[in-house]
Design a protein around this motif. Sequence first.
Motif, mmCIF file in Angstrom:
data_model
loop_
_atom_site.group_PDB
_atom_site.id
_atom_site.type_symbol
_atom_site.label_atom_id
_atom_site.label_comp_id
_atom_site.label_asym_id
_atom_site.label_seq_id
_atom_site.Cartn_x
_atom_site.Cartn_y
_atom_site.Cartn_z
ATOM 1 N N GLU A 2 0.828 -1.192 0.000
ATOM 2 C CA GLU A 2 0.000 0.000 0.000
ATOM 3 C C GLU A 2 0.874 1.259 0.000
ATOM 4 O OE1 GLU A 2 -2.433 -0.321 3.397
ATOM 5 O OE2 GLU A 2 -3.405 -2.190 2.764
ATOM 6 N N ARG A 3 0.434 2.263 -0.765
ATOM 7 C CA ARG A 3 1.199 3.506 -0.840
ATOM 8 C C ARG A 3 0.357 4.661 -0.330
ATOM 9 N NH1 ARG A 3 5.142 3.176 -6.118
ATOM 10 N NH2 ARG A 3 5.606 0.958 -5.993
ATOM 11 N N THR A 4 -0.325 4.419 0.758
ATOM 12 C CA THR A 4 -1.139 5.465 1.353
ATOM 13 C C THR A 4 -0.337 6.166 2.427
ATOM 14 O OG1 THR A 4 -2.030 3.892 2.940
ATOM 15 C CG2 THR A 4 -3.256 4.191 0.895
ATOM 16 N N ARG A 6 1.945 9.919 3.421
ATOM 17 C CA ARG A 6 3.120 10.605 2.879
ATOM 18 C C ARG A 6 4.401 9.798 3.066
ATOM 19 N NH1 ARG A 6 2.237 16.943 4.771
ATOM 20 N NH2 ARG A 6 0.309 17.303 3.555
ATOM 21 N N SER A 8 4.753 6.564 3.379
ATOM 22 C CA SER A 8 4.741 5.404 2.498
ATOM 23 C C SER A 8 5.062 5.803 1.063
ATOM 24 C CB SER A 8 3.384 4.710 2.571
ATOM 25 O OG SER A 8 3.360 3.592 1.719
ATOM 26 N N ARG A 9 4.439 6.848 0.576
ATOM 27 C CA ARG A 9 4.710 7.291 -0.805
ATOM 28 C C ARG A 9 6.154 7.748 -0.960
ATOM 29 N NH1 ARG A 9 -0.498 9.601 -0.295
ATOM 30 N NH2 ARG A 9 0.408 11.654 0.133
ATOM 31 N N PHE A 10 6.687 8.438 0.062
ATOM 32 C CA PHE A 10 8.077 8.883 -0.008
ATOM 33 C C PHE A 10 9.015 7.682 -0.110
ATOM 34 C CE2 PHE A 10 12.075 9.581 2.249
ATOM 35 C CZ PHE A 10 12.598 10.656 1.538
ATOM 36 N N TYR A 11 8.729 6.651 0.687
ATOM 37 C CA TYR A 11 9.606 5.478 0.664
ATOM 38 C C TYR A 11 9.555 4.789 -0.699
ATOM 39 C CZ TYR A 11 11.453 0.839 1.388
ATOM 40 O OH TYR A 11 12.156 -0.321 1.254
ATOM 41 N N TRP A 12 8.344 4.498 -1.205
ATOM 42 C CA TRP A 12 8.236 3.742 -2.443
ATOM 43 C C TRP A 12 8.677 4.547 -3.659
ATOM 44 C CZ3 TRP A 12 8.199 -1.119 -1.864
ATOM 45 C CH2 TRP A 12 7.536 -1.728 -0.808
ATOM 46 N N ASP A 13 8.393 5.831 -3.683
ATOM 47 C CA ASP A 13 8.687 6.641 -4.864
ATOM 48 C C ASP A 13 10.109 7.209 -4.876
ATOM 49 O OD1 ASP A 13 6.097 6.146 -5.581
ATOM 50 O OD2 ASP A 13 5.324 8.081 -4.870
ATOM 51 N N ARG A 17 11.876 3.207 -5.300
ATOM 52 C CA ARG A 17 11.718 3.472 -6.740
ATOM 53 C C ARG A 17 11.154 2.270 -7.495
ATOM 54 N NH1 ARG A 17 17.298 6.377 -8.248
ATOM 55 N NH2 ARG A 17 18.053 4.878 -6.694
ATOM 56 N N ASP A 62 6.212 -2.998 3.620
ATOM 57 C CA ASP A 62 5.936 -4.095 2.698
ATOM 58 C C ASP A 62 5.658 -5.366 3.502
ATOM 59 O OD1 ASP A 62 5.712 -5.895 0.671
ATOM 60 O OD2 ASP A 62 7.666 -5.483 -0.229
#
Length: 425
Positions: A2-4, A6, A8-13, A17, A62
């Motif tokens: 899940e990328r919900t 901030r 989480s999105r910072f880590y994945w994006d 990457r 994850d």
Amino acid sequence: MERTGRLSRFYWDIVYRDDASASFCWACGLFAVFLLFPGGGSGGSIVGIGIWLFALLNWAFDRRGRHFDEIERPIIAAFSAYCLVMVVFAVSHHVVHGSKGGFGAVYGNLLFIFFAPVMPVLRQAVRPYWLETFFAANACGAILAVLIMVIGGPFSQELLRGALSGNPLILALGAVVSGLLCVHGLLFFKGRMRLLLAIGALAALYALVSSGSRGPLLAYCITLAAYALVMGYRYFGLRFMAVRAGIAALIVALLAVGVIKADPELTNRIELAIERISNPDGEAVGEQSISVRLALYRAGLSAFGERPLTGYGRQNVMQTAALHDPQQGARFSFSHLHNGYLTDLVASGILGLVTLLAVFLVPLYVLRKAPPVVFGALFCTVLSYMLYGMSNLLFYHDVSTLYYLSLITAFCVLARLPERGGEVY
């Protein structure tokens, strides 16, 4: 995943990457770990702890990274048992005697438990090129250690004997393991990798002999012989391995004699050791380290015999040993009994020894059916550590502990790689 949110999105994006990028970053991290450990041991520890911290991010974001499989579970259980036995004995001795000294050993080995999240995270990231990365890192680490010794040796005795590893014995341990891994890799790689591994094997042997440590050199030779026998029996044939073992033994002998003869201090220590072994009770023999070790072992066995189940606690090992040898006890100005197994026996009894042996034997059992390139490397590492521990301390040093954990983690990961068609990988 899940990328919900901030974070989480910072880590994945930004950090993770994509899968290929993450795999490359983890591979670079492992390369840095094994590059630094033989000669720059503390630097390898810093990178190893950094890998653990980044693994916690995967653990948090994850769910796949929180699942341990059939290889990881028994190894993590053995590692946890070893650390938890220390915790139980430290707490019990604190309750009974009011001493907190035993918690120092607990603190130094908490990574046996905390390193667990690294295994499933790396398992998801592993790619075939990691195999070459792993062996290249060990070869480059040995070469780097020798460069530090050769360049820094004329200016510093510490750099000559220990590089930046912390002390000569830690350098010797790193040289034993990385050197044997290079020798092992020569059976599986070709071209430029084989040349790099050959240079790494010679560099590691040079670093090992130059460190002035006699016990690890003996451990190296015994492990090399055992490796040839086991790998010959299981995979290559005894005749095939006997020829190569003979060539390796000749190279070891020539390089060892050359370095030893060029080093008067080391030459004298070896001659005295031979004299002491042939006459262990001779008062006129100038070599004292062996006679003190024998006294330590006798006193340790006597102490263990009085408390085979409960032990005395890690903080009381040397004090107790000294009481069991009134004549030599005043000379026991060490932090351990110069034998990892005996130190754990006196500290935590039979249970301590059993869990220590599990740390070695469980990975060997779990990975017994791994591809030969992984099993042989694991065999070299485990046997090297086991023999090293017969005359030195094992896991009460941050560098030696993290080195072992990093190696076992790497073997668990590399065992997942598919075998290459037509090759004995």
